[in-house]
Structures are given as C-alpha cells and as structure tokens.
Design an enzyme around this catalytic site. Structure first.
Site, PDB file in Angstrom:
ATOM      1  N   LYS A 153       0.892  -1.046   0.041  1.00  0.00           N
ATOM      2  CA  LYS A 153      -0.088   0.195   0.029  1.00  0.00           C
ATOM      3  C   LYS A 153       1.000   1.182   0.063  1.00  0.00           C
ATOM      4  O   LYS A 153       1.562   1.415   0.864  1.00  0.00           O
ATOM      5  CB  LYS A 153      -0.761   0.040   1.241  1.00  0.00           C
ATOM      6  CG  LYS A 153      -2.103   1.234   1.219  1.00  0.00           C
ATOM      7  CD  LYS A 153      -2.409   1.348   2.365  1.00  0.00           C
ATOM      8  CE  LYS A 153      -2.173   2.532   3.351  1.00  0.00           C
ATOM      9  NZ  LYS A 153      -1.975   3.775   2.390  1.00  0.00           N
ATOM     10  N   GLY A 156       7.042   4.928   8.104  1.00  0.00           N
ATOM     11  CA  GLY A 156       5.997   6.349   8.559  1.00  0.00           C
ATOM     12  C   GLY A 156       6.318   6.889   9.733  1.00  0.00           C
ATOM     13  O   GLY A 156       7.293   6.904   9.978  1.00  0.00           O
ATOM     14  N   THR A 162       6.106   7.925  13.681  1.00  0.00           N
ATOM     15  CA  THR A 162       6.088   6.829  14.878  1.00  0.00           C
ATOM     16  C   THR A 162       5.029   6.409  15.716  1.00  0.00           C
ATOM     17  O   THR A 162       4.802   5.466  16.178  1.00  0.00           O
ATOM     18  CB  THR A 162       7.322   7.684  15.984  1.00  0.00           C
ATOM     19  OG1 THR A 162       8.499   7.778  15.661  1.00  0.00           O
ATOM     20  CG2 THR A 162       7.421   7.022  17.292  1.00  0.00           C
ATOM     21  N   ALA A 163       4.125   7.559  15.697  1.00  0.00           N
ATOM     22  CA  ALA A 163       2.696   7.281  16.215  1.00  0.00           C
ATOM     23  C   ALA A 163       1.972   6.092  15.737  1.00  0.00           C
ATOM     24  O   ALA A 163       1.248   5.013  16.065  1.00  0.00           O
ATOM     25  CB  ALA A 163       1.600   8.295  16.322  1.00  0.00           C
ATOM     26  N   THR A 164       2.167   6.160  14.269  1.00  0.00           N
ATOM     27  CA  THR A 164       1.443   4.959  13.434  1.00  0.00           C
ATOM     28  C   THR A 164       2.241   3.660  13.778  1.00  0.00           C
ATOM     29  O   THR A 164       1.549   2.687  13.705  1.00  0.00           O
ATOM     30  CB  THR A 164       1.617   5.249  11.804  1.00  0.00           C
ATOM     31  OG1 THR A 164       1.419   6.602  11.575  1.00  0.00           O
ATOM     32  CG2 THR A 164       0.581   4.696  11.053  1.00  0.00           C
ATOM     33  N   GLU A 217       9.096  15.926  15.597  1.00  0.00           N
ATOM     34  CA  GLU A 217       9.442  16.015  14.421  1.00  0.00           C
ATOM     35  C   GLU A 217       8.404  17.062  13.547  1.00  0.00           C
ATOM     36  O   GLU A 217       7.433  16.999  13.647  1.00  0.00           O
ATOM     37  CB  GLU A 217       9.304  14.432  13.845  1.00  0.00           C
ATOM     38  CG  GLU A 217       9.707  14.386  12.332  1.00  0.00           C
ATOM     39  CD  GLU A 217       9.456  13.013  11.694  1.00  0.00           C
ATOM     40  OE1 GLU A 217       8.508  12.455  12.054  1.00  0.00           O
ATOM     41  OE2 GLU A 217      10.446  12.720  10.980  1.00  0.00           O
TER      42      GLU A 217
HETATM   43  P1  NAD Z   1       2.318   8.003   8.279  1.00  0.00           P
HETATM   44  O1  NAD Z   1       2.384   7.218   9.464  1.00  0.00           O
HETATM   45  O2  NAD Z   1       0.906   9.063   8.513  1.00  0.00           O
HETATM   46  O3  NAD Z   1       1.788   7.296   6.873  1.00  0.00           O
HETATM   47  C1  NAD Z   1       2.732   6.249   6.446  1.00  0.00           C
HETATM   48  C2  NAD Z   1       1.693   5.173   5.802  1.00  0.00           C
HETATM   49  O4  NAD Z   1       1.163   4.211   6.881  1.00  0.00           O
HETATM   50  C3  NAD Z   1       0.828   5.370   4.878  1.00  0.00           C
HETATM   51  O5  NAD Z   1       0.666   4.615   3.367  1.00  0.00           O
HETATM   52  C4  NAD Z   1      -0.499   5.540   5.742  1.00  0.00           C
HETATM   53  O6  NAD Z   1      -1.461   5.332   4.937  1.00  0.00           O
HETATM   54  C5  NAD Z   1      -0.361   4.248   6.395  1.00  0.00           C
HETATM   55  N1  NAD Z   1      -0.927   4.238   7.636  1.00  0.00           N
HETATM   56  C6  NAD Z   1      -1.619   5.302   8.551  1.00  0.00           C
HETATM   57  N2  NAD Z   1      -1.928   4.857   9.399  1.00  0.00           N
HETATM   58  C7  NAD Z   1      -2.035   3.497   9.464  1.00  0.00           C
HETATM   59  C8  NAD Z   1      -2.757   2.537  10.117  1.00  0.00           C
HETATM   60  N3  NAD Z   1      -3.641   2.686  11.244  1.00  0.00           N
HETATM   61  N4  NAD Z   1      -2.622   1.102   9.644  1.00  0.00           N
HETATM   62  C9  NAD Z   1      -1.653   0.906   8.672  1.00  0.00           C
HETATM   63  N5  NAD Z   1      -1.165   1.760   7.991  1.00  0.00           N
HETATM   64  C10 NAD Z   1      -1.418   3.138   8.280  1.00  0.00           C
HETATM   65  O7  NAD Z   1       3.522   8.855   7.628  1.00  0.00           O
HETATM   66  P2  NAD Z   1       3.459   9.837   6.589  1.00  0.00           P
HETATM   67  O8  NAD Z   1       3.029  11.041   7.271  1.00  0.00           O
HETATM   68  O9  NAD Z   1       3.164   9.301   5.336  1.00  0.00           O
HETATM   69  O10 NAD Z   1       5.178   9.883   6.565  1.00  0.00           O
HETATM   70  C11 NAD Z   1       6.025  10.806   7.342  1.00  0.00           C
HETATM   71  C12 NAD Z   1       6.649  10.131   8.345  1.00  0.00           C
HETATM   72  O11 NAD Z   1       7.223   8.850   7.820  1.00  0.00           O
HETATM   73  C13 NAD Z   1       7.662  10.862   9.198  1.00  0.00           C
HETATM   74  O12 NAD Z   1       7.517  10.734  10.487  1.00  0.00           O
HETATM   75  C14 NAD Z   1       8.988  10.512   8.679  1.00  0.00           C
HETATM   76  O13 NAD Z   1       9.935  10.687   9.452  1.00  0.00           O
HETATM   77  C15 NAD Z   1       8.617   8.921   8.360  1.00  0.00           C
HETATM   78  N6  NAD Z   1       9.629   8.297   7.524  1.00  0.00           N
HETATM   79  C16 NAD Z   1      10.575   7.550   8.050  1.00  0.00           C
HETATM   80  C17 NAD Z   1      11.450   7.087   7.289  1.00  0.00           C
HETATM   81  C18 NAD Z   1      12.544   6.110   7.926  1.00  0.00           C
HETATM   82  O14 NAD Z   1      13.238   5.224   6.880  1.00  0.00           O
HETATM   83  N7  NAD Z   1      12.862   6.046   8.902  1.00  0.00           N
HETATM   84  C19 NAD Z   1      11.434   7.213   5.747  1.00  0.00           C
HETATM   85  C20 NAD Z   1      10.423   7.947   5.265  1.00  0.00           C
HETATM   86  C21 NAD Z   1       9.604   8.659   6.302  1.00  0.00           C
END
Ligand code: NAD
Length: 481
Positions: free
Chosen positions: A173, A226, A228-230, A384
């Site tokens: 996804k 994604g 940290t909270a997710t 962040e």
């Molecule tokens: P996000 O956590 O909102 O979403 C990431 C993905 O998770 C999306 O596809 C979203 O639809 C999905 N998602 C959201 N809620 C979910 C749930 N309850 N169950 C399953 N899937 C769910 O993050 P974002 O806003 O898309 O991305 C930004 C974040 O990602 C930032 O915190 C960034 O630091 C982090 N990030 C980390 C890395 C790494 O390698 N450590 C790389 C890129 C981004």
C-alpha cells in the site's frame, strides 16, 4: 478525471465498494485524480490471489525470479520521464529531484535486490564427531508493505523489491497522498513476466485498508515506513499476532558542525541536508549545532545561502524548493513555526508561505526557514516537523553537543562535520543513531543496514538485513553415524 485502480492478481480493479478519494497536486492545490478507497473486500481478493501465486513464486529458481525483477527495473527505466513527471506532480517535489534521486533509486532498488538474491546464502555449523547444522532461509509467505508519501516510489520499491526477491508474495500500500507511481507498476510487472498474484497493490487510507492489512491473519510480516505514532499503532495490532515487524519511523536528526570546517563548503552541504525534498526526508538534519567559535560566521553564511534559494513550481529547472506535500502538512509546519516563536525562537529567514504566480498561486509552498534562540529541550527541537524548518544552536564542548544531540526520543541519523578524525570517530561511536555521516549526508550504499534506534524504529532495511527480514530461518541438524 483519472480514476486509479488497485492491482490485484495481475489485473487492474476498481475498489469493490466503488468509493474513491481525491488526489491533489500540491504544486497547484487542485484535485487531479481519484484514488480507490479500498477495504476488507479488496484485501480478501488480494490475499486469495497471493495465496494462489505463492507456491509457484516461492519455488521458482532464483535466476528466474531475479530475471523478472531485472526486467521490472528496466521497465521503469525506459519510462523514466513518465515516472519523473508523475512523481513530481503527486508529491510537489522539483522534477529535477525526482529525475536525479527518486526514480533512478527505485530502479536501483529492484536492480540491487534482483542481483543480491543470487548471492544470498545461509550458514552451516559443523559439530566435530557429532553432526552438522545447516540453516535454510525460506520466504515467509504473504507479506505487507506500507510506505509513506515523502519518497513515494523510492521507499515503496525499497520494501517490495527485497520481499519479492526473497520469494514472498506481496500486498503493498503506497501512501494515499502519493499513490500515482505505485499505480503504474502493475503494467510493468506484467510486462516483466511476473506471475499474477505475486505483487498486489492496494490504495486507500491507513486507518482503513492499512489497518486491514496489519490485522489480516494471513499476512505474516509487515514492513512499514512512516510516523512513529502510526508505528506504535501497528505494533499494538501485529505484536500479539506474532507477525514479523520492520518499522522505519520518524527522526529529529542533529547536524553537528565543529570549528575546523571550511564554512563556505559546509554551508552548501548543510543546505542540502536540511532542505532537500522540502525537508521532507526522514534523514534531513533539523537541529543544527555549530561550535561557538564559528557560530556567527556560519550563521551569516548559512542564512544568506538559504534566503537566496529558489522556491518554485516543480517543473522549473531552477527550483531548489518545491511544494510541500499537502495543505494539511503545510499548515502543520506553519503551526510549528508559530510554536517556535512562542518558545522564544527568532526566525532568521523564511517562516512564511510563498505565493507563486498563477497557475501555482494555490500551491503549498513554504520559504526555507532557519530559527535561532531555542533550547534543545523545547518542543520545536524535540518534535518532528518534517518540513523546510531547521533550528541553529551554538555549543562549546564536544561532550555538551553529544548530550544535546542524543537528548531526543529519536535515534535515526546524524551528520558530523569536522576535519579532526579523532573527533569524528568519538562522535560517531557515541551518537545514539542508526546512521552517522561524517562530512557528508545521504550518501547511500544499498548494502548497508538502514534504520534507527529508540523511537525511530525496529529492525533494519537494506542489504542482507532486508533479505533476512523477508525470510524465515530454519535450522536442520543431521547426526553423524
Ligand atoms: P504516516 O505514518 O501517516 O503514513 C505512512 C503510511 O502508513 C501511509 O501509507 C499511511 O496510509 C499508512 N497508515 C497510516 N495509518 C495506518 C494504520 N493505522 N495502519 C496501517 N497503515 C497506516 O506517515 P507519513 O505522514 O506518510 O510519512 C511521514 C513520516 O514517515 C515521518 O514521520 C517520517 O520521518 C517517516 N519516514 C521515516 C523513514 C525512515 O526510513 N525511518 C523514511 C521516510 C519517512
């Protein structure tokens, strides 16, 4: 208006519910396509297809699997321009960046894991006069890959390439905010000869289809990148089901500048580490610590450089900063700039929305922002922001800057700038981060472990780490007669 579709069992399908959601072009603020809002019924179709495909794919020779993935890489490469424009339109990033970083890296990800799998081996442990242990590493089965919006195809492929190479069937996804390039992959997978059901791509929101994927008992591993909270939410669901979990999460990365650097050169590099992709890279440094001896000189040069950066529409070949990904995200970033001021911060440059001329006047552009006068412990320096906002702070002692750099719940990446090798080694050793760059930033070798400590994640991606994650080891012992 274009309607994207899910890719299931080798074919494109409209969502079972018939429901869609808007996909916005951040450069103009306009809705330009519709995304399936998938749910449990779409997932059932994908799981059934993946289950049917698994025996064939997992037993296929490594050479054949590798050849299919190499053709997939080549399929993206020949459509480079189409992918570049699609990525930039979906995300708001300068086309130049998508052309130099995002799409070539997606090609490399497939290429790398297609060839790595041919060299992947497992161990044996001989016991003198007793017998031999040998370990096999077999694919897990059906795995789920969930990726964010900041580097859409780059991070999507970083997960699905090793998962597929290792012989798993994948349900993936992309972020609902940037689904477009992932939606193009289905046709390319078919052209590459990938059997139906091996790769399934579902679109929709995290709380809906993402949550369904994480909860599904037949999906045995989740690779997630994604927030940290997710990640915490996903771990709460997946841990009691004993799923394998790889979590790549947020960061609040320090950039540490010692007094012996060439200021002019370092300013340019730190502009890149701070503001690439509008600061929306998990590895971007957002807290810049500068030794007090060069603080004023560095600050003046840095602010001068940042304030002259060109904020422009993505197709502008001279754009250094494009649009941030969404209106909501832009407002969140502006909210943090207000918070920084309330916490006593002084905005040295930026701090405002930029309105370009039509047709980009409603796009989500922000001036790159530098803030000083804050303590490391304030919220601006602990949470962040994930946008084009950095803070700058002086330090006097190595031990002091080390303590501040480590004083955050995150532990993803750091960059250290010095000519003194002893300082570089000491800092690199003591920084509580999964990745440390010295006199550089974001130089990536795909063989190296990638990921963070503390609240920045669990596990590592990249190289053998990824192939180990996507396989299940089994030890077999045979006794000597
Ligand atoms: P996000 O956590 O909102 O979403 C990431 C993905 O998770 C999306 O596809 C979203 O639809 C999905 N998602 C959201 N809620 C979910 C749930 N309850 N169950 C399953 N899937 C769910 O993050 P974002 O806003 O898309 O991305 C930004 C974040 O990602 C930032 O915190 C960034 O630091 C982090 N990030 C980390 C890395 C790494 O390698 N450590 C790389 C890129 C981004």
């Amino acid at each position: 208006m274009e309607y994207l579709k899910n890719f299931i069992d080798g074919a494109y399908h409209a969502p079972v519910s018939g429901q869609y959601m808007d996909n916005v072009n951040p450069a103009t603020g306009e809705v330009y396509s519709q995304i399936p809002r998938s749910g449990a019924d779409d997932l059932t179709m994908a799981v059934n297809a993946a289950e049917r495909a698994f025996p064939l794919w997992s037993r296929m020779s490594v050479n054949e699997r590798s050849a299919i993935l190499l053709r997939l890489a080549a399929g993206i490469e020949v459509r480079m321009d189409e992918f570049v424009m699609a990525e930039s339109r979906d995300n708001g990033k300068p086309e130049k960046l998508a052309a130099h970083v995002d799409i070539p890296r997606a090609v490399s990800n497939f290429h790398f894991f297609a060839t790595a799998i041919e060299h992947f081996s497992s161990e044996s442990h001989y016991m003198e006069n007793v017998g031999i242990n040998f370990t096999t590493r077999r694919p897990i089965g059906i795995v789920g890959c969930i990726s964010p919006w900041n580097l859409p195809l780059y991070l999507f492929s970083w997960k699905i390439a090793p998962a597929l190479a290792a012989g798993n069937c994948v349900i993936a996804k992309p972020s609902e905010i940037t689904p477009y390039t992932a939606s193009l992959l289905g046709n390319i997978a078919n052209e590459a000869g990938m059997p139906a059901g091996v790769l399934n791509i579902l679109h929709g929101t995290g709380p809906e289809i993402g949550n369904e994927m994480v909860s599904h008992p037949k999906i045995k591993a989740i690779s997630f990148t994604g927030g940290t909270a997710t990640g915490q939410h996903i771990a709460r669901i997946a841990a009691p089901m004993f799923k394998k979990l790889s979590l790549e999460l947020g960061g609040k990365n320090p950039t540490i500048v010692f007094p012996d650097v060439d200021i002019k050169q370092t300013v340019k590099e730190i502009f890149r580490s701070s503001f690439s992709n509008q600061g929306q890279i998990c590895l971007c440094g957002s807290r810049i610590f500068v030794h007090q001896d060069i603080y004023e000189a560095f600050k003046i040069a840095f602010v001068d450089w940042v304030s002259s950066a060109k904020v422009s529409y993505p197709a502008d070949p001279n754009a250094q900063i494009g649009a941030v990904v969404s209106k909501g995200h832009m407002e969140k970033i502006l909210g943090y700039i207000e918070l920084a001021k309330e916490e006593g911060g002084r905005v040295l440059t930026g701090g405002v929305r930029v309105h370009l001329d039509a047709p980009y006047h409603d796009g989500f552009y922000l001036a790159p922002t530098v803030i000083e006068g804050l303590s490391n412990s304030c919220r601006t320096n602990q949470e962040e922001i994930f946008g084009p906002v950095v803070t700058i702070m002086p330090f006097a002692e190595e031990s002091e800057v080390l303590a501040m750099a480590n004083d955050t719940k995150y532990g993803l990446a750091a960059s250290v700038w010095t000519k003194d090798l002893n300082v570089a080694h000491r800092m690199a050793d003591r920084l509580e981060m999964g990745i440390v760059w010295v006199n550089s930033w974001l130089i990536r070798d795909l063989r190296t472990p990638f990921g963070g400590m503390k609240d920045s994640g669990v596990g590592r991606e990249g190289g053998w780490e990824a192939l180990r994650f996507f396989t299940e080891p089994k030890n077999i012992f045979i006794k000597h007669e």
